[in-house]
Design a protein around this motif. Structure first.
Motif, PDB file in Angstrom:
ATOM      1  N   VAL A 161       0.872  -1.281   0.015  1.00  0.00           N
ATOM      2  CA  VAL A 161      -0.013  -0.059  -0.002  1.00  0.00           C
ATOM      3  C   VAL A 161       0.951   1.239   0.122  1.00  0.00           C
ATOM      4  O   VAL A 161       0.471   2.291  -0.453  1.00  0.00           O
TER       5      VAL A 161
ATOM      6  N   THR B  46      -4.735   3.420   3.457  1.00  0.00           N
ATOM      7  CA  THR B  46      -5.504   3.291   2.640  1.00  0.00           C
ATOM      8  C   THR B  46      -6.682   3.651   3.004  1.00  0.00           C
ATOM      9  O   THR B  46      -7.680   3.788   2.132  1.00  0.00           O
TER      10      THR B  46
ATOM     11  N   ASN C 125      -4.861  -3.080   2.003  1.00  0.00           N
ATOM     12  CA  ASN C 125      -4.421  -3.525   3.289  1.00  0.00           C
ATOM     13  C   ASN C 125      -4.718  -4.847   3.965  1.00  0.00           C
ATOM     14  O   ASN C 125      -3.886  -5.300   4.712  1.00  0.00           O
TER      15      ASN C 125
END
Length: 339
Positions: A102, A162, A262
């Motif tokens: 991420v 995220t 995630n």
């Protein structure tokens, strides 16, 4: 003061087996037997897959799928093998893969293109490995606790970055690596990277002093220290290596999925540890092979593929995986008591 002759003779007899063979030759023989056994299991699974799903299992696209899926967790497993051989454990690999993926796919990072995504994934992975290594080697924190803390922190930070959303990759250079046009002689680039990491890991473990020191630390840390090995620094390097493998795996996962999430790397720590155990590496450390670990990855990936093709539930897959892990540990304990 010189050692008495009888004691010296006893020490010599202890270091030389009665049958005239060397301990190294015995270890190599055991490794060959384990490797052949794993190859036999893999061959049996291929036969089962071919019988249950003859039209789809042996199809070239399905074989490429199995190898591609094995590549990501396989790279993580190479790093995990070194950690477990040294007598440690790393429960944070899945969280590190998620965090690296991420962080490497944020809008700011993607502005730097292909190189920026790759660099970020690798640096984040190594940074997490460095923190684990410092806590374990110099902070004297038990590996289980230190890496468990990293698991929680890594997952939390990945979720914060995220905000629970999927970050789509827009860099063409990264996306093209996941397309069939990028295959080399019919081999996906991810598989080639996995093969390169495997070869590098095998060479490091079997042909360098770093590999020998890792085995020595896992076999007897105090004896390794007395022999002149900096045990703390070696452990730091090992977790740094595990983090590097996680960063590479995160980049491969970005190519495979075209995104950063995630939830990436979910249960990778369990899959990697399971593959290492199946491959014959002792949980107590001091013995293990890269070849065995890679075969363990291929076995688990093949089992999952067969189950998926036969529409078996995920719960059944997990039960089968747990049974295989228990069986492997029991075999390890049995072999340890008979040697």
């Amino acid at each position: 003061m010189t050692q008495p002759a009888p004691a010296a003779e006893a020490a010599t007899r202890k270091s030389t087996p009665a049958d005239g063979g060397s301990p190294w030759r015995t270890a190599v023989t055991r490794a060959d037997v384990r490797t052949l056994s794993l190859l036999g299991v893999l061959a049996a699974l291929i036969v089962i897959g071919g019988i249950t799903q003859p039209d789809s299992f042996l199809d070239s696209d399905n074989v490429q799928l199995i190898l591609t899926q094995a590549s990501v967790i396989g790279v993580v497993t190479v790093g995990m093998t070194f950690v477990i051989i040294s007598g440690g454990i790393d429960l944070s690999v899945g969280a590190i893969v998620a965090l690296a993926s991420v962080w490497a796919t944020t809008v700011a990072t993607q502005e730097y293109g292909f190189a920026g995504i790759l660099f970020t994934a690798v640096i984040v992975g190594m940074g997490c490995g460095l923190v684990n290594g410092l806590l374990i080697a110099y902070g004297a924190i038990v590996p289980f606790i230190a890496t468990l803390a990293m698991l929680a922190a890594g997952r939390g930070l990945a979720l914060q970055i995220t905000d629970g959303k999927t970050q789509m990759v827009t860099v063409d250079g990264v996306l093209k690596l996941g397309e069939r046009d990028s295959y080399i002689l019919g081999i996906p680039p991810l598989v080639l990277v996995f093969a390169a990491v495997t070869v590098a890991g095998w060479l490091i473990l079997n042909r360098t002093t770093f590999g020998r020191r890792s085995v020595a630390v896992g076999g007897n840390a105090e004896a390794a220290r007395l022999a002149g090995i900096d045990v703390r620094r070696q452990r730091l390097y090992l977790y740094l290596l595990s983090g590097l493998c996680c960063g590479i795996a995160a980049f491969l996962l970005i190519i495979l999925s075209g995104s950063g999430q995630n939830t990436n790397g979910n249960l990778y720590e369990l899959d990697a540890i399971a593959a290492v155990i199946i491959g014959g590496t002792l949980l107590s450390g001091g013995r293990g092979t890269i070849t065995g670990s890679v075969l363990g990855v291929l076995i688990f990936t093949t089992i999952q593929n067969i189950f998926a093709l036969n529409n078996l539930e995920t719960a059944t897959q997990q039960i089968a995986k747990g049974a295989i892990i228990v069986a492997a540990v029991l075999v390890q304990r049995r072999s340890a008591t008979t040697t």
